[in-house]
Design an enzyme around this catalytic site. Structure first.
Site, mmCIF file in Angstrom:
data_model
loop_
_atom_site.group_PDB
_atom_site.id
_atom_site.type_symbol
_atom_site.label_atom_id
_atom_site.label_comp_id
_atom_site.label_asym_id
_atom_site.label_seq_id
_atom_site.Cartn_x
_atom_site.Cartn_y
_atom_site.Cartn_z
ATOM 1 N N ASN A 48 0.758 -1.447 -0.097
ATOM 2 C CA ASN A 48 0.118 -0.013 -0.005
ATOM 3 C C ASN A 48 0.605 1.345 0.143
ATOM 4 O O ASN A 48 0.523 2.194 0.235
ATOM 5 C CB ASN A 48 -0.905 0.068 1.184
ATOM 6 C CG ASN A 48 -1.937 -1.020 1.201
ATOM 7 O OD1 ASN A 48 -2.570 -1.321 0.133
ATOM 8 N ND2 ASN A 48 -2.475 -1.729 2.309
ATOM 9 N N HIS A 74 -14.640 -1.710 5.372
ATOM 10 C CA HIS A 74 -13.453 -2.559 6.019
ATOM 11 C C HIS A 74 -13.664 -3.117 7.141
ATOM 12 O O HIS A 74 -14.629 -2.709 8.085
ATOM 13 C CB HIS A 74 -12.344 -1.627 6.015
ATOM 14 C CG HIS A 74 -10.933 -2.107 6.491
ATOM 15 N ND1 HIS A 74 -10.580 -2.208 7.869
ATOM 16 C CD2 HIS A 74 -10.155 -2.675 5.730
ATOM 17 C CE1 HIS A 74 -9.384 -2.712 7.748
ATOM 18 N NE2 HIS A 74 -9.048 -3.113 6.470
ATOM 19 N N GLU A 77 -16.515 3.812 2.461
ATOM 20 C CA GLU A 77 -15.181 4.382 2.231
ATOM 21 C C GLU A 77 -15.333 5.353 0.946
ATOM 22 O O GLU A 77 -16.546 5.206 0.266
ATOM 23 C CB GLU A 77 -14.223 3.123 1.916
ATOM 24 C CG GLU A 77 -14.066 2.254 3.044
ATOM 25 C CD GLU A 77 -13.595 0.901 2.689
ATOM 26 O OE1 GLU A 77 -12.765 0.856 1.876
ATOM 27 O OE2 GLU A 77 -13.914 -0.221 3.499
ATOM 28 N N SER A 92 -11.219 -0.614 -0.462
ATOM 29 C CA SER A 92 -9.989 -1.146 -0.367
ATOM 30 C C SER A 92 -9.717 -2.385 -1.245
ATOM 31 O O SER A 92 -8.580 -2.548 -1.661
ATOM 32 C CB SER A 92 -9.792 -1.448 0.963
ATOM 33 O OG SER A 92 -10.709 -2.371 1.597
ATOM 34 N N ASP A 134 -14.314 6.750 5.280
ATOM 35 C CA ASP A 134 -13.052 6.362 5.520
ATOM 36 C C ASP A 134 -12.386 6.508 4.341
ATOM 37 O O ASP A 134 -12.662 5.990 3.057
ATOM 38 C CB ASP A 134 -13.066 4.711 5.729
ATOM 39 C CG ASP A 134 -11.722 4.192 5.938
ATOM 40 O OD1 ASP A 134 -10.673 4.674 5.628
ATOM 41 O OD2 ASP A 134 -11.439 2.904 6.769
ATOM 42 N N HIS A 162 -7.727 5.021 1.462
ATOM 43 C CA HIS A 162 -7.147 4.530 0.191
ATOM 44 C C HIS A 162 -7.200 5.842 -0.897
ATOM 45 O O HIS A 162 -6.968 5.406 -1.920
ATOM 46 C CB HIS A 162 -7.501 3.323 -0.539
ATOM 47 C CG HIS A 162 -7.190 2.167 0.405
ATOM 48 N ND1 HIS A 162 -5.988 1.476 0.164
ATOM 49 C CD2 HIS A 162 -8.072 1.598 1.251
ATOM 50 C CE1 HIS A 162 -6.215 0.432 1.065
ATOM 51 N NE2 HIS A 162 -7.220 0.585 1.974
ATOM 52 N N LYS A 212 -0.539 3.864 4.486
ATOM 53 C CA LYS A 212 -0.720 3.287 3.164
ATOM 54 C C LYS A 212 -0.019 4.432 2.396
ATOM 55 O O LYS A 212 1.364 4.542 2.425
ATOM 56 C CB LYS A 212 -2.245 3.394 2.738
ATOM 57 C CG LYS A 212 -2.878 2.465 3.713
ATOM 58 C CD LYS A 212 -4.151 1.930 3.458
ATOM 59 C CE LYS A 212 -4.860 1.445 4.580
ATOM 60 N NZ LYS A 212 -4.272 0.025 5.010
HETATM 61 C C1 LIG Z 1 -10.371 0.941 4.412
HETATM 62 C C2 LIG Z 1 -9.446 0.943 5.374
HETATM 63 N N1 LIG Z 1 -9.640 1.421 6.546
HETATM 64 C C3 LIG Z 1 -9.008 1.176 7.620
HETATM 65 C C4 LIG Z 1 -7.840 0.149 7.599
HETATM 66 C C5 LIG Z 1 -7.061 0.046 8.741
HETATM 67 O O1 LIG Z 1 -5.846 0.800 8.529
HETATM 68 P P1 LIG Z 1 -4.504 0.474 9.233
HETATM 69 O O2 LIG Z 1 -3.743 -0.410 8.559
HETATM 70 O O3 LIG Z 1 -3.749 1.868 9.724
HETATM 71 O O4 LIG Z 1 -4.969 -0.160 10.700
HETATM 72 C C6 LIG Z 1 -7.503 -0.240 6.375
HETATM 73 C C7 LIG Z 1 -6.057 -1.131 6.193
HETATM 74 O O5 LIG Z 1 -6.240 -2.136 5.549
HETATM 75 C C8 LIG Z 1 -8.404 -0.012 5.189
HETATM 76 O O6 LIG Z 1 -8.098 -0.678 3.877
#
Ligand SMILES: Cc1ncc(COP(=O)(O)O)c(C=O)c1O
Length: 378
Positions: free
Chosen positions: A36, A125, A166, A170, A195, A198, A229
């Site tokens: 990522n 997620h 999101e 992801s 969220d 990405h 990421k």
């Molecule tokens: C959409 C999304 N939110 C949150 C997270 C979690 O983030 P972190 O890796 O900082 O715990 C991820 C990680 O894969 C993600 O893809």
């Protein structure tokens, strides 16, 4: 055998049987289409030098923070960094969490109460799902990006309602129709949580994310940006009002009951944001995305269609088929990983391809050629 041992053995065996057993691997292949680290910040010597200078400039020499933010782990520097992040994102306030997982868990789990409603896209997620699960609120999902289904759920919502999406998904790399979702939230008096894990660094001017790109920052109740990421660091922040920040400091258990990040992590995040400001890396990654999309179109790889994000997907239904496809690429030195069920729905197993600023045009061409070859062998 102890029954707990037997229980674990059985569950692992069933994962082995359906091809979904997970194992850690520390091997890294020469051509990276899987991490990522979209902008190459995790491997950037320039960022490393800037972090060193920042630590020296502020004499920030502690190895660990020594406690939670509410006890001995808070610093002026952390709060200044939060203000810097808030300004960057045109938010009133930001609050740093130790990871995106923690941010989503803490945010969702403390907001919605018994009698309230959480409505989330079916593909959000796991961290958001887990946060919602920790509440006593009524929980519903709507079909991915389906506005009619969302509206049906909103019509029946009770109490304070929260819509969770999101901005860039992801596993699929596609984007949410945020203007329309935001308009529905307005109409039904719901609070929108987005969220941007990405989207940060990729979408919009200087990679500020999809919400700002669309000018929706004042319409969104809370945004989550993650640092692991495109920023190549670690941690996350929740963006929102001053009241939301204060509320999270008081009620978000994943913020309260954990040791604060060490100061070099905070300095790394601040320097990474400064790099985003000084150079618009999103222009470079968008060139790579376009290059891949052009090749995907000419080689007939548009299944599903190329996305506007750094995440591209090729569906290979079945865990074994997806794993075999990934292994064929890996044998040629191309690091592409299979995403298996149950991480994605059965039948939606896939190759998840992540594009990076450091992928050469030649590497992208090689990838597209190999993918086309895989497809023609199906
Ligand atoms: C959409 C999304 N939110 C949150 C997270 C979690 O983030 P972190 O890796 O900082 O715990 C991820 C990680 O894969 C993600 O893809």
């Amino acid at each position: 055998m102890n029954t707990a041992e037997q229980f674990m053995k059985d569950r692992l065996q069933s994962r082995t049987d359906n091809g979904s057993l997970r194992n850690l691997s520390s091997s890294h292949l020469p051509v990276d289409f899987c991490s990522n680290d979209y902008l190459g910040f995790a491997r950037s010597t320039m960022l490393k030098e800037q972090i060193d200078q920042e630590l020296n400039k502020h004499s920030l020499y502690q190895n660990g923070s020594g406690g939670s933010r509410l006890l001995s782990g808070n610093t002026e520097y952390t709060e200044e960094t939060e203000s810097f992040i808030a300004v960057f994102h045109q938010a009133q306030a930001a609050l740093i969490f130790n990871s995106g997982y923690d941010a989503n868990l803490g945010l969702l789990s403390c907001l919605a109460q018994r009698g309230d409603t959480i409505i989330s896209d079916e593909l959000i997620h796991a961290s958001l799902v887990d946060g919602a699960r920790l509440t006593y609120a009524s929980r519903y999902t709507f079909r991915h990006n389906d506005l009619n289904d969302l509206e049906t759920k909103l019509k029946n919502a009770k109490g304070n309602s929260y819509v969770v999406t999101e901005s860039v998904y992801s596993m699929d790399g596609d984007t949410a129709p945020l203007p329309e979702i935001s308009a529905l939230c307005d109409r039904y008096n719901a609070n929108l949580i987005v969220d941007e894990a990405h989207a940060l660094g990729i979408i919009g001017d200087h990679g500020k994310g999809l919400v700002q790109h669309l000018g929706l920052q004042d319409k969104v109740f809370a945004r989550v940006v993650t640092f692991g990421k495109a920023l190549g660091c670690h941690g996350a922040a929740v963006l929102g009002s001053l009241a939301l920040r204060q509320y999270l400091i008081n009620f978000a258990r994943s913020f309260i009951y954990t040791t604060a990040a060490p100061i070099h992590t905070i300095a790394a995040v601040k320097c990474a944001y400064q790099m985003l400001l000084t150079t618009d890396f999103s222009l470079i990654i968008r060139e790579k995305i376009k290059h891949y999309a052009d090749l995907a179109n000419t080689t007939g790889l548009n299944h599903p269609a190329p996305t506007p994000s750094a995440i591209q997907t090729l569906i290979h239904p079945g865990n074994t088929a997806a794993r075999t496809a990934a292994a064929l690429l890996q044998n040629k030195g191309i690091d592409v990983r299979a995403i298996l069920s149950p991480t994605v729905h059965a039948g939606q197993e896939r190759l998840r391809i992540c594009l990076h600023t450091y992928n050469t045009d030649e590497e992208i061409k090689q990838l597209a050629t190999e993918l086309a070859q895989l497809k023609s062998n199906e």
